[in-house]
Motif scaffolding. Structure first.
Motif, PDB file in Angstrom:
ATOM      1  N   LEU A 224      37.539  41.821  32.070  1.00 33.82           N
ATOM      2  CA  LEU A 224      37.909  40.679  32.884  1.00 33.82           C
ATOM      3  C   LEU A 224      38.126  39.480  31.974  1.00 33.82           C
ATOM      4  CD1 LEU A 224      35.581  42.357  34.702  1.00 33.82           C
ATOM      5  CD2 LEU A 224      36.362  40.660  36.324  1.00 33.82           C
ATOM      6  N   ILE A 225      39.176  38.724  32.257  1.00 36.43           N
ATOM      7  CA  ILE A 225      39.467  37.530  31.476  1.00 36.43           C
ATOM      8  C   ILE A 225      39.678  36.345  32.423  1.00 36.43           C
ATOM      9  CG2 ILE A 225      40.432  38.776  29.502  1.00 36.43           C
ATOM     10  CD1 ILE A 225      43.228  38.106  30.577  1.00 36.43           C
ATOM     11  N   ASN A 226      39.448  35.168  31.911  1.00 38.25           N
ATOM     12  CA  ASN A 226      39.640  33.939  32.658  1.00 38.25           C
ATOM     13  C   ASN A 226      41.136  33.652  32.757  1.00 38.25           C
ATOM     14  OD1 ASN A 226      39.832  31.292  33.548  1.00 38.25           O
ATOM     15  ND2 ASN A 226      38.581  30.442  31.914  1.00 38.25           N
ATOM     16  N   VAL A 227      41.632  33.642  33.987  1.00 32.67           N
ATOM     17  CA  VAL A 227      43.024  33.304  34.252  1.00 32.67           C
ATOM     18  C   VAL A 227      43.019  32.146  35.252  1.00 32.67           C
ATOM     19  CG1 VAL A 227      45.254  34.105  35.142  1.00 32.67           C
ATOM     20  CG2 VAL A 227      43.772  35.697  33.882  1.00 32.67           C
ATOM     21  N   ASP A 228      43.264  30.950  34.737  1.00 27.08           N
ATOM     22  CA  ASP A 228      43.319  29.762  35.595  1.00 27.08           C
ATOM     23  C   ASP A 228      42.074  29.596  36.457  1.00 27.08           C
ATOM     24  OD1 ASP A 228      45.884  29.156  34.594  1.00 27.08           O
ATOM     25  OD2 ASP A 228      46.818  30.468  36.097  1.00 27.08           O
ATOM     26  N   GLY A 229      40.906  29.834  35.874  1.00 26.32           N
ATOM     27  CA  GLY A 229      39.651  29.601  36.576  1.00 26.32           C
ATOM     28  C   GLY A 229      39.112  30.762  37.376  1.00 26.32           C
ATOM     29  N   SER A 230      39.813  31.881  37.390  1.00 34.58           N
ATOM     30  CA  SER A 230      39.331  33.086  38.067  1.00 34.58           C
ATOM     31  C   SER A 230      39.255  34.213  37.049  1.00 34.58           C
ATOM     32  CB  SER A 230      40.278  33.509  39.188  1.00 34.58           C
ATOM     33  OG  SER A 230      40.298  32.556  40.212  1.00 34.58           O
ATOM     34  N   TYR A 231      38.346  35.134  37.265  1.00 38.56           N
ATOM     35  CA  TYR A 231      38.240  36.287  36.378  1.00 38.56           C
ATOM     36  C   TYR A 231      39.079  37.419  36.942  1.00 38.56           C
ATOM     37  CZ  TYR A 231      35.045  34.003  33.343  1.00 38.56           C
ATOM     38  OH  TYR A 231      34.530  33.132  32.425  1.00 38.56           O
ATOM     39  N   LYS A 232      40.037  37.858  36.137  1.00 41.07           N
ATOM     40  CA  LYS A 232      40.990  38.879  36.534  1.00 41.07           C
ATOM     41  C   LYS A 232      40.965  40.050  35.568  1.00 41.07           C
ATOM     42  CE  LYS A 232      42.826  36.346  39.784  1.00 41.07           C
ATOM     43  NZ  LYS A 232      42.485  36.643  41.145  1.00 41.07           N
ATOM     44  N   ILE A 233      41.307  41.217  36.078  1.00 41.30           N
ATOM     45  CA  ILE A 233      41.465  42.415  35.259  1.00 41.30           C
ATOM     46  C   ILE A 233      42.949  42.548  34.953  1.00 41.30           C
ATOM     47  CG2 ILE A 233      41.245  44.918  35.172  1.00 41.30           C
ATOM     48  CD1 ILE A 233      38.861  44.614  37.154  1.00 41.30           C
ATOM     49  N   PRO A 234      43.336  42.515  33.682  1.00 43.31           N
ATOM     50  CA  PRO A 234      44.758  42.673  33.339  1.00 43.31           C
ATOM     51  C   PRO A 234      45.320  44.011  33.822  1.00 43.31           C
ATOM     52  CG  PRO A 234      43.524  41.830  31.468  1.00 43.31           C
ATOM     53  CD  PRO A 234      42.513  42.240  32.506  1.00 43.31           C
ATOM     54  N   ASP A 235      46.637  44.049  33.994  1.00 44.31           N
ATOM     55  CA  ASP A 235      47.315  45.239  34.535  1.00 44.31           C
ATOM     56  C   ASP A 235      47.120  46.490  33.696  1.00 44.31           C
ATOM     57  OD1 ASP A 235      48.254  43.808  36.701  1.00 44.31           O
ATOM     58  OD2 ASP A 235      50.185  43.356  35.760  1.00 44.31           O
ATOM     59  N   SER A 236      46.792  46.352  32.416  1.00 44.36           N
ATOM     60  CA  SER A 236      46.674  47.521  31.543  1.00 44.36           C
ATOM     61  C   SER A 236      45.363  48.292  31.744  1.00 44.36           C
ATOM     62  CB  SER A 236      46.801  47.097  30.084  1.00 44.36           C
ATOM     63  OG  SER A 236      45.823  46.122  29.767  1.00 44.36           O
ATOM     64  N   TYR A 237      44.534  47.888  32.689  1.00 42.74           N
ATOM     65  CA  TYR A 237      43.248  48.533  32.951  1.00 42.74           C
ATOM     66  C   TYR A 237      43.275  49.150  34.336  1.00 42.74           C
ATOM     67  CZ  TYR A 237      41.645  45.782  28.980  1.00 42.74           C
ATOM     68  OH  TYR A 237      41.499  45.232  27.738  1.00 42.74           O
ATOM     69  N   PRO A 238      42.415  50.117  34.615  1.00 42.47           N
ATOM     70  CA  PRO A 238      41.338  50.636  33.773  1.00 42.47           C
ATOM     71  C   PRO A 238      41.847  51.599  32.713  1.00 42.47           C
ATOM     72  CG  PRO A 238      41.269  51.691  35.924  1.00 42.47           C
ATOM     73  CD  PRO A 238      42.371  50.675  35.968  1.00 42.47           C
TER      74      PRO A 238
END
Length: 184
Positions: free
Chosen positions: A43-57
């Protein structure tokens, strides 16, 4: 669209799994490699929210771990603390890396109701801060290299496959990153 919580984001990708959220330093990932490899999201911070990038899982293999160690995420501990306040037991286990006591603010942010049963403090080789974490309500402590030995039986007793979710808590960049020690 409403921002999803960390738990919502993890459950979206790891539904029906025993979820282990690891809050630690990305250079420690080799400690979480298992055979067979475990399902893995970051999970990474994207504009204040934690998101899972499309390359996962993906699966956390040695080569994946090596690649992940070079993902230099922006770290905002205050933002992460706010998000941890909203965490709930949908996340089965939250492993907080002590990292020379840098994990204490994160441990304080985890809801008190989750600390004893759903929290575990992980460390390198010792944990002199254990009494402080204990006073916060934490009961589970283990070396980082023992986390899977601790967590996998819990997953089995819950009848679910284990899966790892990871949020980096120490920011590296080309000014302060040094390749992990490989010995001589």
């Amino acid at each position: 669209m409403e921002n999803m919580t960390i738990a919502d984001e993890i459950i979206r990708e790891l539904d029906n799994c025993f979820t282990i959220l690891i809050l630690d330093n990305e250079v420690t990932l080799d400690a979480f490699i298992a055979e067979p490899p475990l399902k893995w999201v970051r999970l990474i911070n994207v504009d204040g929210s934690y998101k899972i990038p499309d390359s996962y899982p993906t699966s956390l293999t040695k080569s994946e771990s090596d690649r992940e160690e070079l993902n230099w995420d922006k770290v905002d501990l205050e933002l992460l603390r706010r998000h941890l306040n909203d965490l709930n037991p949908q996340i089965d286990l939250v492993a907080i890396g002590n990292n020379a006591a840098q994990g204490l603010p994160l441990a304080e942010a985890l809801p008190a109701s989750m600390r004893a049963e759903n929290g575990v403090i992980i460390y390198g080789s010792s944990l002199p801060e254990q009494p402080i974490y204990g006073a916060l309500g934490y009961k589970n402590f283990c070396a980082r290299s023992d986390l899977l030995d601790f967590a996998l039986p819990l997953a089995k007793s819950n009848g679910c496959d284990p899966a790892l979710a990871f949020i980096n808590t120490i920011e590296h960049n080309d000014q302060n990153y040094h390749a992990p020690w490989t010995g001589r």
